[in-house]
Design a protein around this motif. Structure first.
Motif, PDB file in Angstrom:
ATOM      1  N   GLY A 299       0.822  -1.196   0.000  1.00  0.00           N
ATOM      2  CA  GLY A 299       0.000   0.000   0.000  1.00  0.00           C
ATOM      3  C   GLY A 299       0.850   1.237   0.000  1.00  0.00           C
ATOM      4  O   GLY A 299       2.048   1.191  -0.175  1.00  0.00           O
TER       5      GLY A 299
ATOM      6  N   GLU B  51      -6.253   2.973   7.296  1.00  0.00           N
ATOM      7  CA  GLU B  51      -7.421   2.799   6.456  1.00  0.00           C
ATOM      8  C   GLU B  51      -7.175   1.677   5.455  1.00  0.00           C
ATOM      9  O   GLU B  51      -6.050   1.187   5.294  1.00  0.00           O
ATOM     10  CB  GLU B  51      -7.770   4.083   5.724  1.00  0.00           C
ATOM     11  CG  GLU B  51      -6.768   4.489   4.664  1.00  0.00           C
ATOM     12  CD  GLU B  51      -7.286   5.637   3.823  1.00  0.00           C
ATOM     13  OE1 GLU B  51      -8.407   6.097   4.075  1.00  0.00           O
ATOM     14  OE2 GLU B  51      -6.558   6.061   2.910  1.00  0.00           O
ATOM     15  N   ALA B  52      -8.228   1.274   4.769  1.00  0.00           N
ATOM     16  CA  ALA B  52      -8.137   0.279   3.706  1.00  0.00           C
ATOM     17  C   ALA B  52      -9.343   0.477   2.794  1.00  0.00           C
ATOM     18  O   ALA B  52     -10.316   1.142   3.159  1.00  0.00           O
ATOM     19  CB  ALA B  52      -8.103  -1.142   4.269  1.00  0.00           C
ATOM     20  N   SER B  53      -9.282  -0.097   1.608  1.00  0.00           N
ATOM     21  CA  SER B  53     -10.387   0.025   0.663  1.00  0.00           C
ATOM     22  C   SER B  53     -11.617  -0.705   1.174  1.00  0.00           C
ATOM     23  O   SER B  53     -11.516  -1.638   1.992  1.00  0.00           O
ATOM     24  CB  SER B  53      -9.980  -0.555  -0.689  1.00  0.00           C
ATOM     25  OG  SER B  53      -9.803  -1.964  -0.605  1.00  0.00           O
TER      26      SER B  53
ATOM     27  N   ARG C 175      -9.382  11.748   9.642  1.00  0.00           N
ATOM     28  CA  ARG C 175      -8.391  11.372   8.641  1.00  0.00           C
ATOM     29  C   ARG C 175      -7.733  12.599   8.026  1.00  0.00           C
ATOM     30  O   ARG C 175      -6.519  12.636   7.804  1.00  0.00           O
ATOM     31  CB  ARG C 175      -9.042  10.540   7.524  1.00  0.00           C
ATOM     32  CG  ARG C 175      -8.040  10.002   6.505  1.00  0.00           C
ATOM     33  CD  ARG C 175      -8.731   9.554   5.229  1.00  0.00           C
ATOM     34  NE  ARG C 175      -7.804   8.949   4.293  1.00  0.00           N
ATOM     35  CZ  ARG C 175      -6.929   9.621   3.550  1.00  0.00           C
ATOM     36  NH1 ARG C 175      -6.867  10.948   3.640  1.00  0.00           N
ATOM     37  NH2 ARG C 175      -6.112   8.975   2.721  1.00  0.00           N
TER      38      ARG C 175
ATOM     39  N   ASP D  88      -2.410   3.417   4.301  1.00  0.00           N
ATOM     40  CA  ASP D  88      -3.386   2.598   3.600  1.00  0.00           C
ATOM     41  C   ASP D  88      -2.885   1.157   3.628  1.00  0.00           C
ATOM     42  O   ASP D  88      -1.882   0.828   3.002  1.00  0.00           O
ATOM     43  CB  ASP D  88      -3.530   3.095   2.163  1.00  0.00           C
ATOM     44  CG  ASP D  88      -4.577   2.326   1.370  1.00  0.00           C
ATOM     45  OD1 ASP D  88      -5.056   1.293   1.867  1.00  0.00           O
ATOM     46  OD2 ASP D  88      -4.918   2.771   0.268  1.00  0.00           O
TER      47      ASP D  88
ATOM     48  N   SER E  86      -4.449  -1.546   2.541  1.00  0.00           N
ATOM     49  CA  SER E  86      -5.231  -2.401   1.650  1.00  0.00           C
ATOM     50  C   SER E  86      -4.437  -3.594   1.137  1.00  0.00           C
ATOM     51  O   SER E  86      -4.980  -4.679   0.960  1.00  0.00           O
ATOM     52  CB  SER E  86      -5.752  -1.595   0.458  1.00  0.00           C
ATOM     53  OG  SER E  86      -6.608  -0.567   0.869  1.00  0.00           O
TER      54      SER E  86
ATOM     55  N   ASP F 129      -2.691   8.679  -1.078  1.00  0.00           N
ATOM     56  CA  ASP F 129      -2.157   9.496  -0.004  1.00  0.00           C
ATOM     57  C   ASP F 129      -0.728   9.955  -0.255  1.00  0.00           C
ATOM     58  O   ASP F 129       0.039  10.169   0.679  1.00  0.00           O
ATOM     59  CB  ASP F 129      -2.261   8.764   1.341  1.00  0.00           C
ATOM     60  CG  ASP F 129      -1.957   7.288   1.218  1.00  0.00           C
ATOM     61  OD1 ASP F 129      -1.411   6.890   0.175  1.00  0.00           O
ATOM     62  OD2 ASP F 129      -2.270   6.538   2.151  1.00  0.00           O
TER      63      ASP F 129
END
Length: 315
Positions: free
Chosen positions: A9, A120-122, A160, A168, A170, A209
């Motif tokens: 990520g 965070e993640a998708s 955020r 991230d 993800s 990001d």
């Protein structure tokens, strides 16, 4: 809930410098480094907390925002083995955003250097993780899993936006996420800017990001050279082809100077981390070779640099 992460990520990094207490008043906690770990449920908060514990941080999980200053103050009074304190805060408090912003303002007003780490993640990856552990999202209520995720994103939007470090996860597995935390917090006494250079392919999407973005598509594409097509920018024939094209050296020389000015300003403004995304069409040839070259030049300037390649092998 066990939080999981998986692959590769991108990270958006900044930091606030420690500050002293209000004028005329000595804070009992102004020598304590204080980190708040928050973010999307399922994005890896527990993994980040465990990594901080392994680095010697005193970590408290599931702390209501309203208790943050009381915890920091108590940490300043008692004889802890460390002056590094972290609190994991989640969204289940209905007044989460207001409470957290107020708590951070109070901490800073009383001399506590606060940094907020947001994980965070998708949506797709979060759904997969919740389905793997067969647990509902804490905010889905009688709705669907995606409803809980959407509600949480809405609540956390402001948090955020104001976070000092956004990761991230993800495509990170637990070991890769732990490595990122160790990289960011394992050497707090190191001065200067830490830079993450990541190559990517525009056809797979811009890293969400990145602080800075470089477009290498002005250079000829090795994809159209049959003998170079199977290789990546990590291999000498592709690297030499890219770096010897007209404009490549001139761009690197000019952009190195720009980055030197930007890095100086970032450090002056208390920004300790930055992510530089370097893109080409597929993220395999030009962006990879240029990322490696930019990373080497920044290291020569004394910066701490990590280089990663998001989309190599994706085709």
């Amino acid at each position: 809930m066990t939080e999981q992460t998986s692959g590769n990520g991108n990270e958006h990094e900044t930091s606030r410098s420690l500050s002293g207490g209000p004028r005329g008043r000595k804070s009992v906690v102004n020598d304590t480094a204080f980190v708040i770990v928050t973010g999307m449920s399922g994005a890896g908060r527990s993994t980040a907390a465990k990594a901080l514990e392994d680095l010697g941080w005193f970590v408290i999980d599931n702390l209501p925002p309203g208790m943050l200053f009381a915890m920091a103050e108590e940490a300043g009074r008692v004889n802890l083995d460390t002056d590094k304190v972290a609190a994991v805060v989640d969204v289940r408090s209905l007044a989460f955003t207001t409470d957290l912003n107020t708590a951070i303002e109070e901490l800073e007003a009383r001399g506590v250097g606060v940094r907020v780490v947001f994980l965070e993640a998708s949506d797709e990856e979060l759904v997969r993780r919740f389905e793997n552990v067969r647990r509902p999202h804490p905010l889905q209520g009688e709705g669907r899993l995606v409803d809980g995720i959407a509600r949480e994103r809405g609540i956390l939007r402001e948090v955020r936006a104001n976070a000092d470090l956004v990761i991230d996860t993800s495509s990170h597995n637990v070991h890769e996420l732990r490595g990122k935390i160790v990289s960011y917090f394992g050497g707090e006494d190191r001065p200067g800017l830490r830079v993450n250079v990541v190559s990517f392919g525009f056809k797979y999407g811009l890293p969400v990001d990145a602080d800075l973005v470089v477009d290498c598509r002005f250079l000829p594409n090795p994809h159209w050279v049959p003998e170079l097509r199977p290789m990546s920018g990590l291999e000498a024939p592709v690297r030499d082809y890219v770096l010897n094209r007209p404009g490549a050296k001139e761009f690197l020389d000019a952009y190195e100077e720009v980055l030197g000015v930007v890095a100086t300003g970032y450090v002056r403004e208390g920004k300790g981390y930055a992510t530089l995304a370097v893109g080409c069409t597929g993220g395999k040839h030009r962006s990879v070779a240029m990322s490696e070259q930019i990373g080497a030049r920044l290291r020569d300037r004394g910066m701490e640099v990590q280089v990663s390649h998001r989309d190599v092998g994706r085709e």
